[in-house]
Structures are given as C-alpha cells and as structure tokens.
Scaffold this motif. Structure first.
Motif: not given
Length: 143
Positions: A57-79
C-alpha cells in the motif's frame, strides 16, 4: 494509492480501498483487514507473515512491519498474548529505521525537480508527495 493485496489459500482481505484511489489525509486508519486461517497456530502465523510481506500500500503509512515483528516474537508464537501484550513486549518498538532510510534515499534520487501546487483562490500550496512524484515502486520488503 498503489495497492497490491495478498491472496492464496487461507488468506482473506476485507478492504474499503481499491487501486488508484486517492486516500484523504484524514482517512480511517483501518483501510483493510487481513485474515489468515490454517489448521494450527504455527501455520496461521506463517500464512499471515507471508500475506503481510505481499501486501503493498504505497502512499499511506501501514502497520505491516510492526505486525510482522509482533507475529515473529516468541511470546506471540507461544500464545502468551494478554491485554498488556503490546506495552509489555513492544513498548520500545521503533521499526526498521534502516529500511525507512533506504526508501527515503531512493526517493530522493528519483524525484523530479521540486514543484509546488497552489490551490486557486486559497493561497494554500503543497509539495507533491514522494508517492505522487515517484510512481509505483517499492524497496523489497520481504525480509
């Protein structure tokens, strides 16, 4: 707005925008919702990470990089997700500033001479955005 939505098995996008639309400065920050489904948590997370890598989505800021980092975090992966998950695990998150610098540098090297747009009768002028001037391009975001 230059838009490329992800697709594939177990991926759904509910969106209120389409390719080429002008998103106003005061847009609703929830322009789209990406949903990933799979038989288990690990596969669902993998699908969502891949979908976020594909989402453009070029032209507007998104939270995609934050969400990827969140999804990659160990606590999130463990639930281990609770109402204080983000303040506990991501309070100091700043994003990938190196990637942002690369984008700014790339934009600076391809932009045409600066132009100002003056709105008739208002005296208001704006500088065209990088996205309006540069066209459809992006730095590889598949890291």
């Amino acid at each position: 707005l230059h838009l490329e939505e992800p697709s594939g098995p177990g991926i759904r996008v509910d969106s209120g925008v389409v390719q080429g639309v002008d998103v106003p400065i005061h847009y609703d920050p929830i322009m789209a919702k990406v949903i990933a489904w799979a038989p288990d948590r690990t596969q669902s997370i993998a699908r969502m990470v891949e979908a976020l890598k594909q989402y453009v989505a070029l032209g507007v800021p998104t939270t995609a990089s934050f969400l990827r980092d969140l999804l990659d975090s160990e606590p999130f992966r463990k639930g281990e997700t609770y109402t204080d998950f983000i303040p506990t695990h991501f309070a100091s998150w700043t994003g990938n500033t190196d990637e942002e610098r690369k984008v700014a540098l790339a934009a600076a090297t391809i932009l045409p001479e600066k132009k100002q747009v003056v709105f008739a009768g208002t005296g208001t002028s704006i500088q065209p955005s990088v996205w309006e001037s540069a066209g459809a391009w992006r730095i590889g975001d598949n890291a």
